[in-house]
Design a protein around this motif. Structure first.
Motif, PDB file in Angstrom:
ATOM      1  N   PHE A 131       0.902  -1.004  -0.027  1.00  0.00           N
ATOM      2  CA  PHE A 131       0.191  -0.498   0.111  1.00  0.00           C
ATOM      3  C   PHE A 131       1.107   1.109   0.500  1.00  0.00           C
ATOM      4  CE2 PHE A 131      -2.405   3.253   2.305  1.00  0.00           C
ATOM      5  CZ  PHE A 131      -3.459   3.077   1.703  1.00  0.00           C
ATOM      6  N   TYR A 132       2.142   1.392   1.093  1.00  0.00           N
ATOM      7  CA  TYR A 132       2.713   2.841   0.969  1.00  0.00           C
ATOM      8  C   TYR A 132       3.905   2.470   0.441  1.00  0.00           C
ATOM      9  CZ  TYR A 132      -0.240   4.513   4.815  1.00  0.00           C
ATOM     10  OH  TYR A 132      -0.934   4.493   5.791  1.00  0.00           O
ATOM     11  N   ALA A 133       4.306   1.625  -0.332  1.00  0.00           N
ATOM     12  CA  ALA A 133       5.487   1.205  -1.070  1.00  0.00           C
ATOM     13  C   ALA A 133       5.111   2.098  -2.630  1.00  0.00           C
ATOM     14  CB  ALA A 133       5.976  -0.180  -1.696  1.00  0.00           C
ATOM     15  N   SER A 134       3.567   2.362  -3.358  1.00  0.00           N
ATOM     16  CA  SER A 134       2.964   2.857  -4.088  1.00  0.00           C
ATOM     17  C   SER A 134       2.221   3.989  -3.740  1.00  0.00           C
ATOM     18  CB  SER A 134       2.632   2.178  -5.265  1.00  0.00           C
ATOM     19  OG  SER A 134       1.886   1.029  -4.485  1.00  0.00           O
ATOM     20  N   PHE A 135       2.151   4.715  -3.232  1.00  0.00           N
ATOM     21  CA  PHE A 135       1.282   5.054  -2.349  1.00  0.00           C
ATOM     22  C   PHE A 135       1.974   6.696  -2.820  1.00  0.00           C
ATOM     23  CE2 PHE A 135      -0.251   8.628   0.424  1.00  0.00           C
ATOM     24  CZ  PHE A 135      -1.977   8.053   0.697  1.00  0.00           C
ATOM     25  N   PRO A 136       0.758   8.051  -3.566  1.00  0.00           N
ATOM     26  CA  PRO A 136       1.124   8.851  -3.753  1.00  0.00           C
ATOM     27  C   PRO A 136       1.274   9.903  -3.041  1.00  0.00           C
ATOM     28  CG  PRO A 136      -1.649   8.412  -3.993  1.00  0.00           C
ATOM     29  CD  PRO A 136      -0.529   7.040  -3.725  1.00  0.00           C
ATOM     30  N   VAL A 137       2.536  10.220  -3.274  1.00  0.00           N
ATOM     31  CA  VAL A 137       3.012  11.080  -1.824  1.00  0.00           C
ATOM     32  C   VAL A 137       2.867  12.501  -2.875  1.00  0.00           C
ATOM     33  CG1 VAL A 137       4.220   9.184  -0.224  1.00  0.00           C
ATOM     34  CG2 VAL A 137       5.091  10.449  -2.303  1.00  0.00           C
ATOM     35  N   GLY A 138       2.877  12.496  -3.996  1.00  0.00           N
ATOM     36  CA  GLY A 138       2.926  13.953  -4.398  1.00  0.00           C
ATOM     37  C   GLY A 138       1.261  14.334  -4.184  1.00  0.00           C
ATOM     38  N   ILE A 139       0.588  13.281  -4.171  1.00  0.00           N
ATOM     39  CA  ILE A 139      -1.542  13.878  -3.879  1.00  0.00           C
ATOM     40  C   ILE A 139      -1.862  13.756  -2.916  1.00  0.00           C
ATOM     41  CG2 ILE A 139      -3.046  14.011  -5.546  1.00  0.00           C
ATOM     42  CD1 ILE A 139      -1.649  12.754  -7.349  1.00  0.00           C
ATOM     43  N   TYR A 140      -1.662  12.970  -1.940  1.00  0.00           N
ATOM     44  CA  TYR A 140      -2.869  12.382  -1.289  1.00  0.00           C
ATOM     45  C   TYR A 140      -2.293  12.644  -0.014  1.00  0.00           C
ATOM     46  CZ  TYR A 140      -6.145  11.100  -4.935  1.00  0.00           C
ATOM     47  OH  TYR A 140      -7.128  11.307  -5.367  1.00  0.00           O
TER      48      TYR A 140
END
Length: 273
Positions: A131-140
């Motif tokens: 889940f967090y390996a590909s989490f969209p950190v730049g958006i959400y």
């Protein structure tokens, strides 16, 4: 510190769900992150409290636990935020009311999805890494108060591009003291965070592959994986090495092609380099 008490109480209520599986997952993630040396706000990494918020948000997103702070959920369970009669509903002039685990169990109004009931902790741990390996950190932003995807990190004016944004469950973006738990992440801390999760996700995928003979023994190696080299810098993975090799080969080929286009008499002497 009353707000710290309110925070820990909320986390404890979540930890009691599903025969303590939530608590077991919390302990596993904390133990793993500690072994990876990526827990310590003072060193540019997430705090233990922030990691626990990540665990709960992930579980909310897959329906494993409810959102105890949801206005609709509170109304269904007869919980009305009333700081005048209950000091724990308005700590530091914040909305700190939520539904307790006991209230959920007693009223039986929330039902966990059937597919989640028998999910083992190992599968939950793998899901957490993925889940967090590909989490969209730049958006959400992650937010256990929000309880699902949708909260844009831009609501925090001080959130930084490329860094994880974690809304505190009580000191929310629209409160008088907004608190993003991810602001402590340094650039190196974010890189280490992402790399460690990606490595763990890859390793657990291999563990659960049908060709793996000893998945449980291999699973223990998770705590021995390291995302850093001896000097404390992010370790280069095989994938990174392959990409760098391809990049160097490509640049070398491009240089050779350019060299072929230069008349021999105009080509620089190697000694000039």
């Amino acid at each position: 510190n009353e707000i710290a008490v309110a925070n820990s109480t909320l986390l404890r209520e979540y930890s009691r769900f599903n025969d303590d599986k939530v608590k077991e997952l919390m302990l596993a993630v904390k133990s793993w992150a500690t072994a990876q040396k990526i827990v310590a706000a003072q060193n540019g990494f997430l705090s233990s409290y922030a990691w626990m918020n990540l665990v709960i948000f992930y579980l909310q997103c897959i329906g494993f636990v409810p959102n105890l702070q949801s206005a609709a959920f509170m109304e269904d369970h007869g919980v009305i935020a009333d700081p005048d009669t209950n000091i724990w509903h308005g700590v530091n002039d914040l909305n700190t009311a939520f539904v307790s685990y006991d209230e959920v169990q007693t009223q039986q109004k929330w039902e966990q999805p059937s597919m989640a009931k028998d999910m083992p902790v190992a599968a939950l741990l793998h899901g957490f890494f993925s889940f967090y390996a590909s989490f969209p950190v730049g958006i959400y932003a992650t937010s256990i108060r929000y309880g699902t995807f949708g909260l844009l990190k831009s609501v925090f004016h001080k959130s930084r591009l490329g860094r994880l944004c974690i809304e505190d469950p009580f000191e929310t973006h629209d409160s008088h003291c907004p608190h993003d738990l991810g602001t402590v992440l340094s650039e190196n801390g974010q890189v280490r965070f992402q790399l460690a999760l990606q490595q763990a996700d890859t390793h657990m995928t291999k563990c659960f592959d049908s060709s793996t003979e000893k998945p449980l023994n291999d699973l223990k190696l998770l705590w021995e994986l390291s995302s850093t080299s001896k000097n404390g810098e992010p370790k280069k993975t095989n994938g990174n090495r392959r990409r760098n090799r391809k990049k160097n080969d490509h640049e070398g080929n491009q240089a050779n092609k350019k060299s072929d286009l230069i008349p021999k008499q105009n080509q620089p002497n190697p000694v000039d380099f």
